[in-house]
Design a protein around this motif. Structure first.
Motif, PDB file in Angstrom:
ATOM      1  N   GLU A 128       6.716  -6.527   3.742  1.00 20.16           N
ATOM      2  CA  GLU A 128       5.460  -6.166   3.092  1.00 20.16           C
ATOM      3  C   GLU A 128       5.179  -7.113   1.927  1.00 20.16           C
ATOM      4  OE1 GLU A 128       4.969  -2.035   2.271  1.00 20.16           O
ATOM      5  OE2 GLU A 128       5.741  -1.422   4.244  1.00 20.16           O
ATOM      6  N   TYR A 180       3.875  -8.050  -1.541  1.00 23.02           N
ATOM      7  CA  TYR A 180       3.631  -7.508  -2.880  1.00 23.02           C
ATOM      8  C   TYR A 180       3.149  -8.648  -3.777  1.00 23.02           C
ATOM      9  CZ  TYR A 180       5.456  -2.737  -2.527  1.00 23.02           C
ATOM     10  OH  TYR A 180       5.612  -1.408  -2.235  1.00 23.02           O
ATOM     11  N   GLN A 192       1.153  -9.584 -11.455  1.00 27.04           N
ATOM     12  CA  GLN A 192       0.181 -10.289 -12.291  1.00 27.04           C
ATOM     13  C   GLN A 192       0.856 -11.342 -13.169  1.00 27.04           C
ATOM     14  OE1 GLN A 192      -1.869  -7.772 -15.064  1.00 27.04           O
ATOM     15  NE2 GLN A 192      -3.130  -9.425 -15.889  1.00 27.04           N
ATOM     16  N   GLN A 218       3.391  -4.772  -7.080  1.00 26.78           N
ATOM     17  CA  GLN A 218       2.794  -3.734  -6.245  1.00 26.78           C
ATOM     18  C   GLN A 218       2.158  -4.397  -5.023  1.00 26.78           C
ATOM     19  OE1 GLN A 218      -0.800  -1.898  -8.045  1.00 26.78           O
ATOM     20  NE2 GLN A 218      -0.400  -3.222  -9.795  1.00 26.78           N
ATOM     21  N   PRO A 219       1.787  -3.609  -4.000  1.00 25.28           N
ATOM     22  CA  PRO A 219       1.168  -4.215  -2.827  1.00 25.28           C
ATOM     23  C   PRO A 219      -0.016  -5.089  -3.218  1.00 25.28           C
ATOM     24  CG  PRO A 219       1.726  -1.940  -2.372  1.00 25.28           C
ATOM     25  CD  PRO A 219       1.997  -2.156  -3.838  1.00 25.28           C
ATOM     26  N   ASP A 269      -2.938  -5.753  -1.948  1.00 25.34           N
ATOM     27  CA  ASP A 269      -4.245  -5.081  -1.950  1.00 25.34           C
ATOM     28  C   ASP A 269      -4.466  -4.302  -3.245  1.00 25.34           C
ATOM     29  OD1 ASP A 269      -5.483  -5.683   0.583  1.00 25.34           O
ATOM     30  OD2 ASP A 269      -3.943  -4.474   1.530  1.00 25.34           O
ATOM     31  N   ALA A 270      -3.424  -3.535  -3.611  1.00 24.04           N
ATOM     32  CA  ALA A 270      -3.552  -2.671  -4.784  1.00 24.04           C
ATOM     33  C   ALA A 270      -3.687  -3.482  -6.070  1.00 24.04           C
ATOM     34  CB  ALA A 270      -2.338  -1.747  -4.876  1.00 24.04           C
ATOM     35  N   LEU A 271      -2.905  -4.563  -6.195  1.00 17.99           N
ATOM     36  CA  LEU A 271      -2.986  -5.372  -7.412  1.00 17.99           C
ATOM     37  C   LEU A 271      -4.353  -6.023  -7.559  1.00 17.99           C
ATOM     38  CD1 LEU A 271      -1.663  -6.652  -9.907  1.00 17.99           C
ATOM     39  CD2 LEU A 271      -1.002  -8.570  -8.457  1.00 17.99           C
ATOM     40  N   ALA A 307      -7.192  -5.087  -6.309  1.00 20.83           N
ATOM     41  CA  ALA A 307      -8.177  -4.049  -6.611  1.00 20.83           C
ATOM     42  C   ALA A 307      -8.109  -3.659  -8.091  1.00 20.83           C
ATOM     43  CB  ALA A 307      -7.947  -2.830  -5.741  1.00 20.83           C
ATOM     44  N   GLN A 308      -6.887  -3.548  -8.606  1.00 23.23           N
ATOM     45  CA  GLN A 308      -6.699  -3.181 -10.013  1.00 23.23           C
ATOM     46  C   GLN A 308      -7.238  -4.255 -10.939  1.00 23.23           C
ATOM     47  OE1 GLN A 308      -2.691  -3.329 -12.244  1.00 23.23           O
ATOM     48  NE2 GLN A 308      -2.819  -1.179 -11.579  1.00 23.23           N
ATOM     49  N   GLU A 352     -11.034  -4.194 -10.989  1.00 20.08           N
ATOM     50  CA  GLU A 352     -11.573  -3.092 -11.800  1.00 20.08           C
ATOM     51  C   GLU A 352     -11.529  -3.455 -13.280  1.00 20.08           C
ATOM     52  OE1 GLU A 352      -9.401   0.437 -10.907  1.00 20.08           O
ATOM     53  OE2 GLU A 352     -10.078   0.529  -8.817  1.00 20.08           O
TER      54      GLU A 352
END
Length: 433
Positions: free
Chosen positions: A192, A194, A197, A417-418, A420-422, A424-425, A428
């Motif tokens: 997976e 990850y 930042q 983190q995955p 996609d999630a990073l 997206a964060q 935002e």
């Protein structure tokens, strides 16, 4: 091809040996035989030559066994490739070792000829007794395999006996379990992607910066850190396969998310030292990048300083090729190689990642602070940017800002983190700003 028993038959016989050992107290032995540097024959003379060499080795092993025992006393099989195995029934340790040494001497005395070219033969043998200390068939097989790898590490052309209380072999056994896990994960696509930042300290805060990392999802659902599986991947020549998987996945993800690429300043992808010296991987990497359609200046390829120094000519050549495509190059864990400064001016790199062992204590250790400051100043004089790793609190960050480090990375800014999630964060946060 060799007219020997196959793996399936061998495993059936191994089950029978374990059963008689448990029920009758019988003692047997398993020898795992792996030819040394057999790849040389395939690479220099071709696979037809390799197949003929395997046939000759199979005949030699059959002749040796027939000299000392009947077919009921031994089962010889070819497990695959250049790997053979023997079960010796009702056999003592001394008898098994004697046969193993006989095999080594016979192979060493054998010369294989192919089209006027002479090749020497030898093997490494792992010996595991099948007695009251044996576990399952899978465990016995793995332990004999582990002992064989130990024999190779000790110099090849020798035999190593597995002992249940051997701590070094237990460590190798765990490594082999890890190797099996990696192979299954690659086959099942359970690696997976990850990311973590990387935070700009001076400029460029309106763009996203992150480093790509990889995790393995175990069959039981647990997530496994690269600190646990990458050493085994490097040791057993699997790191380039992991790198290939990661590069393929990340390039595909970026191509599928143009909005993420538009917001991106730098996406750093790690490469192992093993990949850098693999010609097939290098061609694959260059093709993936050049054909991706991505803005290559947003891609950064990262390799550790130790790996780069160990493969200096390959590193310089690859770094040059990647920079010609427009990519950036980052030298990771800078400072760990001890001879860093002498090599740095020869390497065409853009970014220096200062080793976390110097960074983590700079709030309280003046020697570490001086080291980080010196590395940063040297990098700036050479026109390179710097990243400080292991930034875990505000006190460390404050000291880095005073000396002008360009980027910081660590738990202060967020854990991996995955991907996609990073992304997206980070998006935002930009919208809030």
């Amino acid at each position: 091809m060799t007219d020997l028993h196959n793996r399936s038959h061998f495993e059936q016989q191994l089950d029978k040996a374990l059963q008689t050992s448990r029920e009758q107290g019988a003692q047997h032995a398993m020898c795992y035989i792996d030819l040394d540097q057999f790849k040389i024959i395939n690479d220099t003379a071709g696979h037809e030559a390799g197949d003929e060499a395997l046939k000759q080795v199979a005949l030699l092993l059959q002749d040796l066994l027939q000299q000392d025992m009947t077919p009921r006393q031994a089962t010889l099989a070819r497990l695959g490739g250049d790997e053979f195995a023997v079960i010796l029934f009702h056999c003592t340790l001394a008898q098994a070792e004697a046969l193993g040494q006989k095999v080594l001497k016979a192979l060493e005395a054998t010369e294989f000829y192919w089209q006027n070219t002479r090749f020497s033969l030898s093997a490494s043998i792992g010996l595991r007794m099948i007695d009251d200390t044996a576990g399952s068939a899978q465990q016995v097989h793995a332990q004999a395999d582990t002992a064989c790898y130990a024999a190779k590490d000790e110099g090849r052309n020798r035999l190593h006996v597995y002992h249940p209380d051997d701590e070094e072999l237990r460590r190798r056994e765990l490594e082999m379990e890890c190797v099996s896990l990696i192979r299954r994960a690659l086959a099942d696509r359970r690696l997976e992607i990850y990311a973590q930042q990387i935070s700009p300290l001076i400029s460029g805060a309106d763009r996203q910066h992150y480093e790509i990392l990889v995790r393995i999802r175990h069959e039981n659902g647990d997530m496994i850190s690269p600190a646990l599986f990458m050493p085994a991947a490097e040791r057993y020549n699997l790191a380039h396969r992991i790198d290939r998987y990661v590069v393929t996945e990340v390039v595909a993800w970026l191509r599928a998310h143009p909005e993420a690429v538009a917001a991106l300043d730098m996406c750093a992808i790690n490469l192992s030292g093993q990949s850098m010296g693999d010609k097939d991987f290098v061609q694959f990497l260059l093709a993936q990048i050049s054909q991706s359609g991505l803005p290559t200046h947003k891609l950064c390829l990262e390799i550790t300083e130790t790996a780069a120094i160990s493969n200096l000519s390959e590193a310089i050549r690859l770094f040059g090729q990647l920079r010609e495509l427009g990519c950036r190059i980052s030298l990771d864990d800078f400072g760990s190689g001890l001879s860093s400064f002498g090599y740095l001016k020869r390497m065409p790199v853009d970014i220096i990642k200062i080793d976390g062992m110097f960074v983590r204590d700079i709030a309280n250790d003046e020697m570490d602070f001086a080291m980080v400051k010196a590395i940063n100043e040297l990098a700036k004089k050479m026109g390179k940017q710097t990243v400080a790793e292991f930034v875990e609190d505000e006190a460390i960050l404050a000291r880095l800002e005073t000396i002008g480090v360009d980027y910081a990375q660590g738990y202060l800014f967020g854990r991996p983190q995955p991907l996609d999630a990073l992304v997206a964060q980070l998006s935002e946060r930009q919208e809030v700003v």
